[in-house]
Every structure is written in structure tokens, then in C-alpha cells.
Design an enzyme around this catalytic site. Sequence first.
Site, PDB file in Angstrom:
ATOM      1  N   PRO A 184       0.960  -1.400  -0.167  1.00 27.29           N
ATOM      2  CG  PRO A 184      -0.306  -1.323   1.957  1.00 27.29           C
ATOM      3  CD  PRO A 184       0.737  -2.218   1.209  1.00 27.29           C
ATOM      4  CD  GLU A 205       1.408  -6.135  10.461  1.00 21.46           C
ATOM      5  OE1 GLU A 205       1.403  -5.019  10.467  1.00 21.46           O
ATOM      6  OE2 GLU A 205       0.437  -6.990  10.156  1.00 21.46           O
ATOM      7  NE  ARG A 243      -8.715  -5.702 -20.347  1.00 21.74           N
ATOM      8  CZ  ARG A 243      -9.595  -4.905 -21.105  1.00 21.74           C
ATOM      9  NH1 ARG A 243      -9.155  -3.715 -21.358  1.00 21.74           N
ATOM     10  NH2 ARG A 243     -10.811  -5.079 -21.338  1.00 21.74           N
ATOM     11  CG  ASP A 291     -10.419  -1.117 -22.034  1.00 26.13           C
ATOM     12  OD1 ASP A 291     -11.189  -1.574 -22.449  1.00 26.13           O
ATOM     13  OD2 ASP A 291      -9.259  -1.689 -21.897  1.00 26.13           O
TER      14      ASP A 291
END
Length: 247
Positions: free
Chosen positions: A87, A114, A152, A167
Site C-alpha cells: 500500500p 505485516e 490485456r 476502454d
Amino acid sequence: MQIDVLTLFPQMFEGPMGLSMMWKAQELGLLHLRLHDLRGWGEGRRRQVDDTPCGGGGGMILRADVLVRAIEEVRSGDEQPVILFTPQGRVFNQKVAAQLAQQEGLLLVCGHYEGVDERVRQLAITDEISIGDYVITGGELAAMVVIDATVRQLPGVLGAEHAAAQDSHADGLLEGPHYTRPTDFRGLQVPELLLSGDHGRIATWRRRQSLLRTRQRRPDLLATARLNDEERDWLAQRETDPQYPDA
Ligand code: ADE
């Protein structure tokens, strides 16, 4: 494209990577996906890959010696990006996917528990990616999101020649609405224009729907999207968003 994945849970990839477009990309030889079980580099009889944090605290940390050795053995060469999912990484989007799609290969490192020993970052990681501002249990789901969005975009993976180019997000805008038959469903009609066969007007209508939808749902994207003067004028004149504006 060759994608190597280092993970404690290779089985997690089997479903999502074995179906639909990711399966097809592998069948066509456009994606060579290699899953490496990190446990294979574990230490001792129990093949330990993690340990408690120095200084105390909860959770388990992936060991630097295990992870760095695994990365060094799996990596194809100095050019191959080594991406850690965390993150704390740069936030993934369509532009990052397009950059990754230019690479010949990627080595994706899935953290779990962790986190990973900081020295892994210092010694063996070249890039860190987050799939959004939330925490998931491990890097595997993030890796699959990144693999899908990247693969893709490889030429030949999607059926229609330019499907990926259309897209949402490909040109910095959201796509407009789509319809198929029946043309009348519970009193809701497919816009007439789409049944007219007039491809020029249909293309204009789609582009304008895309502009309207982006302004309505993601006005932040309009600030950086590439619009020509005519499109900016047209949008500026459109104070409200009628559901099916004439194009
Ligand atoms: N690992 C845990 N949370 C993550 C996130 N948001 N993105 C990528 N990897 C993660």
C-alpha cells in the site's frame, strides 16, 4: 511477455489466470506466466520464510535473506523490473499498466503478513505498486489486477483490433453507455442514433457521452484528459446532462 511471480500462495492464481482473457493470452503465447512458490527458498526443515519483527510488535515479517535469494534466482536479467506490491507504492492506473505492457518481462513480488524486511527494498526491488488506498491481506490479488490490466493491453490479446484503446481510462476519460438487443426493454429504448448505421454520427455521440459521463462521475479526470477546442466548447455549453443528448 514473461511474468514471474514470487508468492507463498501460487494456487490463488489458478482460477483468475486460467480463464477468459488471461487464459487466452497464454494459449496464444503472448503471456508466459511463471509462478514461483516462495516456500521453496525457505530456511531450515520447516522452510521458514518469515520471522517476528525486530524491536517487538505484532505480525510476521518476510525475511530479507529468503526473499532476496529468491528474487536473484528468478530474475531474468538486470533489465527486468522487480515490483513489490504494497500500500506504500505508487498508485496503479491505466497509464502505469501501459508502461508495464512495454516491458519484455516483469518479476512481481507478493508480500504477505505485516510486510517485508526493509532491506529487500534496498537490495532487490526496483518499483513498488499499490492498487489503491486500502489494505488487502497479501500482494496476490494486487498482482492479479496488475497482470490483467497489463496483459490485456498487449497487441493481439483482445479480439477486436482496438478494443483496449477504447476502454474507460485509455484516453483519460470514462466510456459512455453501451446497449444491445432488445431495443425496447421495460419501456427503456436504445437511443435511435445507435440503430441508424451512421457510423460518423455514432462515433461523435459516443465521444460526447464519454465527455458527459466523465464530467458527471469523475470531473477530476477532465482536467488532464486531452480534449480538442471543439469538445471543450461543446461541453461548456452543456450545462445539464440530459440522458440522451443529441450529438
Ligand atoms: N498489499 C496490501 N495492500 C495492498 C495494496 N493496496 N496494494 C498493493 N499491495 C497491497
